[in-house]
Enzyme design. Structure first.
Site, PDB file in Angstrom:
ATOM      1  CB  VAL A 176      22.093 -44.318  -2.577  1.00  0.00           C
ATOM      2  CG1 VAL A 176      22.722 -45.644  -2.966  1.00  0.00           C
ATOM      3  CG2 VAL A 176      23.117 -43.198  -2.681  1.00  0.00           C
TER       4      VAL A 176
ATOM      5  N   PRO B 272      20.148 -36.583  -1.396  1.00  0.00           N
ATOM      6  CG  PRO B 272      22.308 -36.822  -0.530  1.00  0.00           C
ATOM      7  CD  PRO B 272      21.018 -36.097  -0.305  1.00  0.00           C
TER       8      PRO B 272
ATOM      9  CG  ASP C 140      19.169 -38.132   2.919  1.00  0.00           C
ATOM     10  OD1 ASP C 140      20.262 -37.905   2.369  1.00  0.00           O
ATOM     11  OD2 ASP C 140      18.482 -37.241   3.459  1.00  0.00           O
ATOM     12  CG  HIS C 141      24.939 -41.692   0.147  1.00  0.00           C
ATOM     13  ND1 HIS C 141      25.650 -42.153   1.237  1.00  0.00           N
ATOM     14  CD2 HIS C 141      25.435 -42.376  -0.917  1.00  0.00           C
ATOM     15  CE1 HIS C 141      26.528 -43.059   0.849  1.00  0.00           C
ATOM     16  NE2 HIS C 141      26.421 -43.221  -0.458  1.00  0.00           N
ATOM     17  NE  ARG C 142      20.477 -34.866   3.070  1.00  0.00           N
ATOM     18  CZ  ARG C 142      19.444 -34.023   3.205  1.00  0.00           C
ATOM     19  NH1 ARG C 142      19.647 -32.719   3.171  1.00  0.00           N
ATOM     20  NH2 ARG C 142      18.216 -34.495   3.367  1.00  0.00           N
TER      21      ARG C 142
END
Length: 448
Positions: A247, A245, A419-421
Site C-alpha cells: 500500500v 501486499p 506491508d499491509h499484513r
C-alpha cells in the site's frame, strides 16, 4: 618436494551460490603472502576482495576475469613449498578439491574463506544443462514421411473469381490504370462494393514499399548478462512485489523551516565540516517517528510479527553495478551529526562497490532519495524482510497558502509503501504524518 594447495571459491558468510571473477591481482609465478589480496569477486551483494590463506608461489589460475564460478570450485593453485624438489611429471598435484570439498559437502557446508564465519545453510548448485546425447539420438531416428500439402482454398474475391474462370471485377478506367502501372488485378483484393477493385486499390499496390533499414536490429542492440547486484536486486524486488501486499500513501510537505535550519547548521561550529542534507533530516525523522509507530519497523515472519527495538536504516544507493541498500546500524541512537557522517560514508563506499556483504543484511526500514534525480515522488517497493520504505522527493519552490496568503515555499513530496499484513492504514498514515510534521517543523523533534 613441492606442496600444491588449491584455493576454492569460498562462501563469504552470505549464502552464495556463485560469484564473478572481477580482477586478478596476481599471476602464475608471483610470490604471495598470507592474507595478501589476490582476487576481487562480485557476489550478488557487492564486490569482495579475497585474501590468500597461504604463503607461496602462484602456479595456476583456474578462472579468468569475467568468468562466473560456483562456490567450492577451485580458483587458484598455490605452491606452499616452492623450494622443494620438483615432483615427477606423472604425479598429480594434491588439491583441496579432492578431499576438503567432499568432506564439507558431507557436513552440509561449503568451503569457507579464512576470517569468515561458518555457514549454516547449504548452497544450491545450478541445475546441469541437458545432455546433448538426446538430440543426437533423435537425429538418428527414422523420420515419418511428410504429409501431403493441405488444399489451399482461395479466400479473396479476386482469387475466387479466378478459380471460376472469371476476371476480377474492375471498371475499364481502373483496368487501364492497372495495365499502365503493370499491376495484375488478379493479385488484388477489391475494397469496393461486392469486391470491386478501385483506383485506390491499384495505386496502393503500385506505391513503392517503405524502405527498411539495411542494418539488422541485432546490430543496434546490446545484450548484457544479468548477474551480480542486478540479478540479486531483480530477484528481491519480484519476491517482495508478489509476496507483500503493498500500500502506498503520499504527502506533500512544506519543508521551508527544515531548509532554513539546514542553512543555519552549515555555519554552526559543530556541524560546519559535516554534509547535512535533506536525506539526513529524513533519516532522523524516520527514526523518531518509528518510536510512535513501531509496526513500520517490524517484520512479518510467518505466524509471527517480529517487533524490533532498534532501527537498522537502509539507504538505497544507485551504483554502477545497480541498486544496493546498505544499512546504518542503530541509526536511532545517533545524533544528527553522526547520521550525516554515517550516510556520507555509506553512500561513497557503495558507489565504489566496496560495501562489505554484512552491511547489506538485517535492515528494518529503508529510505530511497529519488529527489536527487529531480523526481517528485514514486511508489517504492519494500525490501524483503522489511515492512516499510519511504521515498523522499525533490524539494521545489511551490505556491503555498500561509495565513490566508499565497506565498512561495520549499515543498517536498513523501511517499510511503508498507506491508499491509503488518501495517494497517491508520498506522501507516500516522507514521507518514509524523515524518512530515518533523520535516515541516524540526522543533517537533523535541516532543519525541
Amino acid at each position: 618436494m613441492p606442496d600444491f594447495k588449491v584455493f576454492p571459491l569460498p562462501d563469504t558468510a552470505e549464502g552464495l551460490v556463485d560469484a564473478e571473477i572481477l580482477a586478478w591481482h596476481v599471476k602464475p609465478g608471483d610470490e604471495v603472502a598470507v592474507n595478501q589480496i589476490i582476487v576481487e569477486i562480485e557476489t550478488a551483494k557487492a564486490a569482495v576482495e579475497l585474501p590468500c590463506p597461504w604463503a607461496g608461489v602462484v602456479t595456476e589460475l583456474h578462472a579468468r576475469a569475467g568468468e562466473t564460478v560456483n562456490v567450492g570450485s577451485p580458483i587458484v593453485t598455490i605452491d606452499v613449498d616452492p623450494g622443494g624438489k620438483a615432483a615427477p611429471e606423472t604425479a598429480a598435484p594434491e588439491t583441496a578439491t579432492t578431499a576438503a570439498p567432499a568432506a564439507a559437502e558431507q557436513n552440509g557446508q561449503n568451503a569457507m574463506l579464512v576470517g569468515y564465519g561458518p555457514k549454516t545453510t547449504t548452497a544450491k548448485r545450478r541445475p546441469r544443462k541437458a545432455s546433448v546425447a538426446a538430440p543426437a539420438a533423435a537425429a538418428q531416428a527414422p523420420q515419418a514421411a511428410p504429409e501431403p500439402p493441405a488444399l489451399v482454398v482461395p479466400d479473396t474475391p479476386a482469387a475466387l473469381l479466378e478459380t471460376r474462370g472469371l476476371v476480377p471485377l474492375a471498371k475499364p478506367p481502373v483496368r487501364k490504370l492497372a495495365k499502365d502501372l503493370g499491376i495484375d488485378l488478379r493479385t488484388l483484393t477489391g475494397s469496393g462494393d461486392n469486391g470491386v477493385i478501385t483506383r485506390e486499390d491499384v495505386e496502393r499496390a503500385a506505391a513503392p514499399a517503405p524502405e527498411l533499414s539495411t542494418v539488422e536490429p541485432a546490430a543496434r542492440e546490446r545484450r548484457v548478462p544479468v548477474k551480480g547486484v542486478r540479478k540479486m536486486t531483480a530477484r528481491a524486488m519480484v519476491e517482495s512485489a508478489f509476496t507483500a501486499p503493498h500500500v502506498t500513501e503520499f504527502l506533500t510537505v512544506d519543508v521551508t523551516p527544515m531548509m532554513e535550519l539546514r542553512a543555519r547548521l552549515k555555519e554552526h561550529p559543530t556541524l560546519r565540516d559535516v554534509k547535512v542534507t535533506p536525506l539526513t533530516f529524513a533519516a532522523k525523522a524516520v527514526c523518531l517517528a518509528a518510536k510512535r509507530t513501531p509496526d513500520v519497523n517490524a517484520t512479518w515472519d510467518g505466524e509471527e510479527i517480529v517487533y524490533k527495538d532498534y532501527v537498522h536504516l537502509g539507504i538505497a544507493a544507485a551504483t554502477p553495478r545497480g541498486l544496493v541498500v546498505p544499512k546504518v546500524r542503530d541509526a536511532d541512537r545517533m545524533s544528527l551529526r553522526e547520521l550525516a557522517e554515517a550516510i556520507d560514508t555509506l553512500t561513497v563506499t557503495a558507489r565504489d562497490g566496496k560495501t562489505p556483504p554484512a552491511d547489506m543484511l538485517g535492515g528494518t526500514i529503508t529510505i530511497t532519495n529519488v529527489g536527487v534525480f529531480g523526481v517528485d515522488t514514486g511508489t517504492p517497493i519494500i525490501n524483503p524482510g522489511e515492512s516499510a520504505i519511504l521515498a523522499l522527493g525533490a524539494i521545489r519552490d511551490m505556491p503555498w497558502v500561509v495565513d490566508g496568503q499565497i506565498v512561495p515555499r520549499k515543498a517536498c513530496q513523501l511517499s510511503l509503501s508498507f506491508d499491509h499484513r503488518v501495517v494497517d492504514g491508520q498506522q501507516g498514515s500516522r507514521f507518514l504524518a509524523d515524518v512530515g510534521a518533523i520535516l515541516a517543523d524540526p522543533a517537533m523533534a523535541i516532543t519525541y
